[in-house]
Design an enzyme around this catalytic site. Structure first.
Site, PDB file in Angstrom:
ATOM      1  N   THR A  17      -1.148   7.949  -6.286  1.00 50.55           N
ATOM      2  CA  THR A  17      -0.275   7.977  -5.115  1.00 50.55           C
ATOM      3  C   THR A  17       1.115   7.439  -5.441  1.00 50.55           C
ATOM      4  O   THR A  17       2.120   7.915  -4.906  1.00 50.55           O
ATOM      5  CB  THR A  17      -0.899   7.170  -3.961  1.00 50.55           C
ATOM      6  OG1 THR A  17      -2.245   7.593  -3.749  1.00 50.55           O
ATOM      7  CG2 THR A  17      -0.122   7.368  -2.664  1.00 50.55           C
ATOM      8  N   ALA A  18       1.188   6.462  -6.350  1.00 54.09           N
ATOM      9  CA  ALA A  18       2.480   5.882  -6.743  1.00 54.09           C
ATOM     10  C   ALA A  18       3.382   6.893  -7.435  1.00 54.09           C
ATOM     11  O   ALA A  18       4.591   6.658  -7.574  1.00 54.09           O
ATOM     12  CB  ALA A  18       2.259   4.673  -7.651  1.00 54.09           C
ATOM     13  N   THR A  59      -5.954  10.393  -1.993  1.00 52.88           N
ATOM     14  CA  THR A  59      -5.645   9.654  -0.772  1.00 52.88           C
ATOM     15  C   THR A  59      -4.907  10.539   0.228  1.00 52.88           C
ATOM     16  O   THR A  59      -4.329  11.576  -0.135  1.00 52.88           O
ATOM     17  CB  THR A  59      -4.754   8.432  -1.062  1.00 52.88           C
ATOM     18  OG1 THR A  59      -3.488   8.895  -1.571  1.00 52.88           O
ATOM     19  CG2 THR A  59      -5.406   7.486  -2.050  1.00 52.88           C
ATOM     20  N   CYS A 117      -1.964   4.743 -10.938  1.00 55.95           N
ATOM     21  CA  CYS A 117      -2.132   4.914  -9.487  1.00 55.95           C
ATOM     22  C   CYS A 117      -1.507   6.256  -9.173  1.00 55.95           C
ATOM     23  O   CYS A 117      -0.286   6.417  -9.339  1.00 55.95           O
ATOM     24  CB  CYS A 117      -1.426   3.798  -8.709  1.00 55.95           C
ATOM     25  SG  CYS A 117      -1.319   4.120  -6.923  1.00 55.95           S
ATOM     26  N   ASP A 174       0.832  -1.196   0.000  1.00 54.92           N
ATOM     27  CA  ASP A 174       0.000   0.000   0.000  1.00 54.92           C
ATOM     28  C   ASP A 174       0.873   1.256   0.000  1.00 54.92           C
ATOM     29  O   ASP A 174       1.722   1.452   0.876  1.00 54.92           O
ATOM     30  CB  ASP A 174      -0.917  -0.002   1.224  1.00 54.92           C
ATOM     31  CG  ASP A 174      -1.946   1.100   1.187  1.00 54.92           C
ATOM     32  OD1 ASP A 174      -1.587   2.248   1.516  1.00 54.92           O
ATOM     33  OD2 ASP A 174      -3.102   0.830   0.825  1.00 54.92           O
ATOM     34  N   ARG A 175       0.670   2.118  -0.992  1.00 53.82           N
ATOM     35  CA  ARG A 175       1.480   3.315  -1.144  1.00 53.82           C
ATOM     36  C   ARG A 175       1.205   4.333  -0.041  1.00 53.82           C
ATOM     37  O   ARG A 175       2.129   4.916   0.523  1.00 53.82           O
ATOM     38  CB  ARG A 175       1.222   3.957  -2.521  1.00 53.82           C
ATOM     39  CG  ARG A 175       1.890   3.282  -3.696  1.00 53.82           C
ATOM     40  CD  ARG A 175       1.398   1.877  -3.984  1.00 53.82           C
ATOM     41  NE  ARG A 175      -0.025   1.861  -4.349  1.00 53.82           N
ATOM     42  CZ  ARG A 175      -0.799   0.772  -4.317  1.00 53.82           C
ATOM     43  NH1 ARG A 175      -0.307  -0.391  -3.900  1.00 53.82           N
ATOM     44  NH2 ARG A 175      -2.068   0.820  -4.667  1.00 53.82           N
ATOM     45  N   THR A 176      -0.054   4.543   0.278  1.00 51.28           N
ATOM     46  CA  THR A 176      -0.410   5.542   1.279  1.00 51.28           C
ATOM     47  C   THR A 176       0.169   5.193   2.650  1.00 51.28           C
ATOM     48  O   THR A 176       0.744   6.047   3.330  1.00 51.28           O
ATOM     49  CB  THR A 176      -1.941   5.690   1.364  1.00 51.28           C
ATOM     50  OG1 THR A 176      -2.422   6.263   0.148  1.00 51.28           O
ATOM     51  CG2 THR A 176      -2.342   6.583   2.528  1.00 51.28           C
ATOM     52  N   LYS A 198     -12.525   0.184  -3.561  1.00 51.48           N
ATOM     53  CA  LYS A 198     -11.575  -0.926  -3.478  1.00 51.48           C
ATOM     54  C   LYS A 198     -12.221  -2.203  -2.933  1.00 51.48           C
ATOM     55  O   LYS A 198     -11.761  -3.307  -3.230  1.00 51.48           O
ATOM     56  CB  LYS A 198     -10.363  -0.542  -2.615  1.00 51.48           C
ATOM     57  CG  LYS A 198      -9.340   0.337  -3.330  1.00 51.48           C
ATOM     58  CD  LYS A 198      -8.123   0.569  -2.466  1.00 51.48           C
ATOM     59  CE  LYS A 198      -7.063   1.417  -3.162  1.00 51.48           C
ATOM     60  NZ  LYS A 198      -6.390   0.735  -4.278  1.00 51.48           N
ATOM     61  N   CYS A 247      -7.285  10.281  -7.570  1.00 51.10           N
ATOM     62  CA  CYS A 247      -7.043   8.886  -7.200  1.00 51.10           C
ATOM     63  C   CYS A 247      -7.756   8.046  -8.246  1.00 51.10           C
ATOM     64  O   CYS A 247      -8.895   8.353  -8.622  1.00 51.10           O
ATOM     65  CB  CYS A 247      -7.585   8.586  -5.800  1.00 51.10           C
ATOM     66  SG  CYS A 247      -7.534   6.824  -5.369  1.00 51.10           S
TER      67      CYS A 247
END
Length: 238
Positions: free
Chosen positions: A85-86, A125, A83, A47-49, A165, A194
């Site tokens: 956040t990535a 996010t 994605c 998970d990036r966040t 999700k 997002c």
């Protein structure tokens, strides 16, 4: 024609929709005129966040880098990551790979400036908001950012993780509460920052004034690797 590589699975449904957007946006009269695309779906990527916020020690970077190297070995010379956040890792990833990795947020800044937008609201996010991914880049283009209150940001995270999700119906009343407040605070456009929020635009009527950052990413992928349909030069909902 450049070959497009996609680091996917973050999440899987967003990746599938991203590829659909690329196909829809490509000006092609036959199968043979579409963009050659390699998709590596890597849902096991941490998970990036959680990592960005220091809530997890599992670093997504090695997973992203491994996927990027495999795509490059298969001939991809332009890479997209559906994605948002990535994109926290984009600069390191691009530098290490030595291959162009499209920066969706940078491209969003260019797009907004071309449309004369000076104030935007951000729905994204916690990791994206707190790392100031949008704020830092958009400020370079003279664009001010409005972010949700702590209470409303919790609603955004609930929509992303507990609704989209989790494969559950989206609580549109929460979506509207957050976006209405951002518009009331002066946002000319609200960014769906997002890729899970992109799926809401796909499936629901959300009204005017929204810009889906994944559509910006898909548009740029098509411009880099193929020919764009003219109708996709205007992405802000009307």
């Amino acid at each position: 024609m450049n070959k497009l590589g996609v680091i996917g699975g973050l999440g899987p449904m967003a990746t599938a929709y991203f590829y659909q957007l690329v196909v829809q946006m490509t000006d092609a009269a036959s199968d043979q005129e579409h963009i050659e695309t390699i998709i590596y779906s890597r849902p096991s990527t941490p998970d990036r966040t959680k990592f960005i916020l220091g809530k997890s020690d599992e670093d997504p970077m090695p997973f992203l880098l491994d996927a990027g190297r495999k795509l490059k070995r298969q001939g991809a010379n332009v890479i997209a990551i559906p994605c948002i956040t990535a994109h926290y890792f984009q600069k390191r990833l691009e530098k290490t790979l030595g291959t162009r990795v499209i920066h969706a947020i940078e491209e969003t800044g260019k797009y907004l400036k071309s449309k004369g937008i000076t104030v935007v609201g951000i729905m994204a996010t916690d990791g994206t908001v707190e790392s100031r991914l949008f704020q830092t880049i958009l400020e370079k283009y003279g664009i001010a950012c409005v972010i949700p209150s702590e209470k409303n940001q919790a609603k955004v995270m609930h929509i992303i993780y507990d609704d989209v999700k989790s494969g559950r119906p989206v609580e549109m009343d929460l979506f509207e509460e957050v976006s209405d407040k951002l518009f009331a605070q002066g946002a000319q456009t609200v960014l769906l920052g997002c890729t899970e929020l992109s799926l809401i635009k796909r499936d629901y009527q959300i009204g005017k004034g929204f810009l889906d950052v994944m559509e910006v990413l898909a548009r740029q992928a098509v411009l880099a690797c193929g020919k764009l349909k003219e109708e996709y030069n205007n992405l802000i909902t009307e």
